[in-house]
Scaffold this motif. Structure first.
Motif, PDB file in Angstrom:
ATOM      1  N   THR A 204      -1.311  -7.222  -5.594  1.00 38.22           N
ATOM      2  CA  THR A 204      -0.058  -7.447  -4.880  1.00 38.22           C
ATOM      3  C   THR A 204      -0.130  -6.762  -3.520  1.00 38.22           C
ATOM      4  OG1 THR A 204       0.935  -5.478  -5.883  1.00 38.22           O
ATOM      5  CG2 THR A 204       1.264  -7.580  -7.029  1.00 38.22           C
ATOM      6  N   GLY A 205       0.930  -6.903  -2.745  1.00 38.80           N
ATOM      7  CA  GLY A 205       1.012  -6.193  -1.483  1.00 38.80           C
ATOM      8  C   GLY A 205       0.846  -7.094  -0.278  1.00 38.80           C
ATOM      9  N   ALA A 206       1.296  -6.551   0.867  1.00 41.63           N
ATOM     10  CA  ALA A 206       1.268  -7.324   2.109  1.00 41.63           C
ATOM     11  C   ALA A 206      -0.151  -7.596   2.580  1.00 41.63           C
ATOM     12  CB  ALA A 206       2.047  -6.572   3.190  1.00 41.63           C
ATOM     13  N   ALA A 207      -1.069  -6.673   2.320  1.00 41.53           N
ATOM     14  CA  ALA A 207      -2.443  -6.858   2.794  1.00 41.53           C
ATOM     15  C   ALA A 207      -3.067  -8.111   2.194  1.00 41.53           C
ATOM     16  CB  ALA A 207      -3.287  -5.631   2.452  1.00 41.53           C
ATOM     17  N   ARG A 208      -2.819  -8.355   0.920  1.00 41.75           N
ATOM     18  CA  ARG A 208      -3.387  -9.541   0.279  1.00 41.75           C
ATOM     19  C   ARG A 208      -2.850 -10.811   0.911  1.00 41.75           C
ATOM     20  NH1 ARG A 208      -2.368 -13.147  -3.779  1.00 41.75           N
ATOM     21  NH2 ARG A 208      -0.289 -12.307  -4.139  1.00 41.75           N
ATOM     22  N   ILE A 209      -1.572 -10.802   1.279  1.00 46.66           N
ATOM     23  CA  ILE A 209      -0.964 -11.983   1.888  1.00 46.66           C
ATOM     24  C   ILE A 209      -1.443 -12.166   3.323  1.00 46.66           C
ATOM     25  CG2 ILE A 209       1.233 -13.025   2.586  1.00 46.66           C
ATOM     26  CD1 ILE A 209       2.523 -11.514   0.244  1.00 46.66           C
ATOM     27  N   LEU A 210      -1.481 -11.082   4.087  1.00 46.22           N
ATOM     28  CA  LEU A 210      -1.808 -11.182   5.506  1.00 46.22           C
ATOM     29  C   LEU A 210      -3.299 -11.347   5.762  1.00 46.22           C
ATOM     30  CD1 LEU A 210       0.584  -8.425   6.904  1.00 46.22           C
ATOM     31  CD2 LEU A 210       0.869 -10.908   7.078  1.00 46.22           C
ATOM     32  N   LEU A 211      -4.122 -10.624   4.998  1.00 46.21           N
ATOM     33  CA  LEU A 211      -5.561 -10.642   5.266  1.00 46.21           C
ATOM     34  C   LEU A 211      -6.390 -11.242   4.135  1.00 46.21           C
ATOM     35  CD1 LEU A 211      -6.226  -7.265   7.096  1.00 46.21           C
ATOM     36  CD2 LEU A 211      -5.995  -9.541   8.056  1.00 46.21           C
ATOM     37  N   GLY A 212      -5.739 -11.723   3.071  1.00 48.12           N
ATOM     38  CA  GLY A 212      -6.469 -12.414   2.021  1.00 48.12           C
ATOM     39  C   GLY A 212      -7.068 -11.535   0.947  1.00 48.12           C
ATOM     40  N   ALA A 213      -6.865 -10.226   1.012  1.00 53.94           N
ATOM     41  CA  ALA A 213      -7.396  -9.300   0.008  1.00 53.94           C
ATOM     42  C   ALA A 213      -6.532  -8.045   0.008  1.00 53.94           C
ATOM     43  CB  ALA A 213      -8.853  -8.944   0.307  1.00 53.94           C
ATOM     44  N   PRO A 214      -6.411  -7.370  -1.127  1.00 56.50           N
ATOM     45  CA  PRO A 214      -5.538  -6.196  -1.204  1.00 56.50           C
ATOM     46  C   PRO A 214      -6.150  -4.969  -0.546  1.00 56.50           C
ATOM     47  CG  PRO A 214      -6.677  -6.511  -3.282  1.00 56.50           C
ATOM     48  CD  PRO A 214      -7.051  -7.682  -2.426  1.00 56.50           C
ATOM     49  N   ASP A 215      -5.295  -4.028  -0.175  1.00 57.27           N
ATOM     50  CA  ASP A 215      -5.805  -2.761   0.339  1.00 57.27           C
ATOM     51  C   ASP A 215      -5.898  -1.716  -0.771  1.00 57.27           C
ATOM     52  OD1 ASP A 215      -3.125  -2.452  -0.017  1.00 57.27           O
ATOM     53  OD2 ASP A 215      -2.701  -1.566   1.940  1.00 57.27           O
TER      54      ASP A 215
END
Length: 224
Positions: free
Chosen positions: A64-75
């Motif tokens: 989950t998280g914004a990183a997965r949505i924005l950059l395609g993978a979670p932080d």
């Protein structure tokens, strides 16, 4: 894990990939194979069935998280596993387990004792990794978490620099103020996305290798 429970296709692929370690491992049971079927397939090609059991014990946490949505993978990435309990008279070798983690992750860390287990952790400024092993009377619980928020920010900054370089070669005035603003907001993420996804795949492979090594050191000897 119930050795006779039918496994969904995604879980079968994950277990075979982790257990085979670059070897071709498949199963003849195409319709919902069980863990017992996968162990049989491993035995036929010379792979220890215990590797299959370890692979089946590993569970990735939901991404989950914004990183997965924005950059395609979670932080953040997290792997979990539950193993049978160990004999209290036969504690696991902490140093050997730490070395297994360090080989898989390619980083050195430190061990801290807990009342019911231990933690291993490393911090390399842009990110950190932490493993927790808790040895209870009913089960041994293991988790491995990687926090790469700093790497995420670095990749976004790299995308911003890349957009700045492109902007210097492109007359932004022709885009208009709205186009220029939209490009400034979106372009860094689009430029950073391929690099971030590739980095995440490498991190996932390292974490899986570390987790397999850790579980091997914790595994309770069993038959079958």
């Amino acid at each position: 894990m119930d050795r006779d429970r039918p496994l969904p296709p995604a879980e079968v692929r994950r277990v075979l990939r982790l257990a085979s370690d670059d070897q071709e491992l498949t199963t003849r049971h195409d319709d919902a194979p069980t863990l017992a079927h996968l162990e049989e397939a491993a035995r036929e090609v010379g792979i220890s069935p215990s590797r299959v059991r370890r692979a089946a014990a590993i569970r990735p946490a939901p991404r989950t998280g914004a990183a997965r949505i924005l950059l395609g993978a979670p932080d953040h990435r997290r792997l979990e596993a539950v193993l049978p309990p160990r004999d209290p008279e036969d504690p696991a070798d902490r140093r050997a387990l730490a070395e297994a983690l360090e080989r898989g992750l390619g980083r050195s860390g430190r061990v801290q004792e807990l009342d019911d287990g231990f933690t291993w952790s490393e911090d390399h400024t842009l990110g950190r990794t932490r493993a927790v092993v808790r040895e209870g009377a009913d089960a041994t619980e293991v988790s491995l978490t990687a926090d790469r928020a700093g790497h995420y920010l670095l990749s976004w900054f790299g995308g911003l620099v890349g957009w700045g370089a492109l902007a210097a070669l492109t007359p932004l005035s022709s885009l208009g103020p709205v186009g220029a603003a939209a490009g400034f907001l979106a372009a860094p993420f689009l430029l950073a996305r391929p690099w971030w996804v590739a980095q995440d795949k490498r991190l996932q492979a390292r974490m899986e290798a570390a987790m397999m090594g850790l579980l091997e050191g914790l595994e309770v000897e069993s038959t079958g």
